[in-house]
Motif scaffolding. Sequence first.
Motif, short mmCIF file in Angstrom:
data_model
loop_
_atom_site.label_atom_id
_atom_site.label_comp_id
_atom_site.label_asym_id
_atom_site.label_seq_id
_atom_site.Cartn_x
_atom_site.Cartn_y
_atom_site.Cartn_z
N ALA A 6 5.98 -7.60 4.19
CA ALA A 6 4.66 -7.00 4.33
C ALA A 6 3.79 -7.35 3.14
N HIS A 8 1.61 -5.69 1.57
CA HIS A 8 1.47 -4.62 0.59
C HIS A 8 2.81 -4.19 0.01
N THR A 55 5.80 -4.92 8.22
CA THR A 55 4.39 -4.58 7.95
C THR A 55 3.99 -3.30 8.64
N LEU A 56 4.35 -3.16 9.90
CA LEU A 56 4.01 -1.96 10.66
C LEU A 56 4.73 -0.74 10.13
N THR A 58 6.22 -0.12 7.13
CA THR A 58 5.89 0.32 5.76
C THR A 58 4.46 0.83 5.64
N SER A 59 3.59 0.44 6.57
CA SER A 59 2.20 0.92 6.49
C SER A 59 2.12 2.42 6.71
N ALA A 62 2.09 3.98 3.27
CA ALA A 62 1.31 3.17 2.33
C ALA A 62 0.80 3.98 1.14
N GLU A 66 1.74 3.22 -2.70
CA GLU A 66 0.71 2.89 -3.69
C GLU A 66 0.86 3.76 -4.94
N GLY A 193 7.97 6.17 9.05
CA GLY A 193 7.97 4.75 9.37
C GLY A 193 9.18 4.31 10.16
#
Length: 214
Positions: A6, A8, A55-56, A58-59, A62, A66, A193
């Motif tokens: 991913a 990010h 990607t999906l 872990t978003s 997010a 962060e 997730g």
Amino acid sequence: MHMNVAPHLLTEDRAEYERVLDDALNTARTRPDLDGAGDRLTLVQLRALTLNATTLVTSAAASEYEHYVKVREQHRAALGSRPSTADRPGPDGAGVVAVLTVMVPVLAGAAAVILLLTGAVLHALTPTVAFGATLLTAGLVFGTVAAAGLLCAAVGLLVTALRNGPAEVGEDVVEDELSRAREAWRLALLERGIVPFLHDVLAAAAPGPDTPDG
């Protein structure tokens, strides 16, 4: 098979993501919301699907991720600001000073005791001889040096404690915050997730009402 990382999700956190996924798969049979894991789809298949959907998945965590990355950068910056071994005084610097700080009061105190006792004895036996008074005076001088040395040692210890104490406390606080941020990300990654994604995949793989068994 190559898996996409991913955008990010930093490469260094890829292994942590896979560990959380493996923990979820290992306990999947004990979770009602993951009914069918290992039956409708094997754990290997579920793992591959989840890794391909990094990607999906872990978003969903997010914001926690962060915050975790931000705290980790602060922790590394704090560690980087600490003086390295090369910047610290070696045995020829602080070591010699420390030895002198300890030895001077001890030696001066011992000399003061010897001179005062000897001077007192001589002065008592031969009060007309000036040497006894000289020894007493010298003993007082050495006693003053010993007292000053002890005072300097005490001040040095206090300064060292004040200098190192806040830094160590601050580092512990940042370390605790880093651990909390990491666990918050792991929990959000699991509950918001990975588990929902696995649930949806298993639901999609469930046989329809008109699908014959076997």
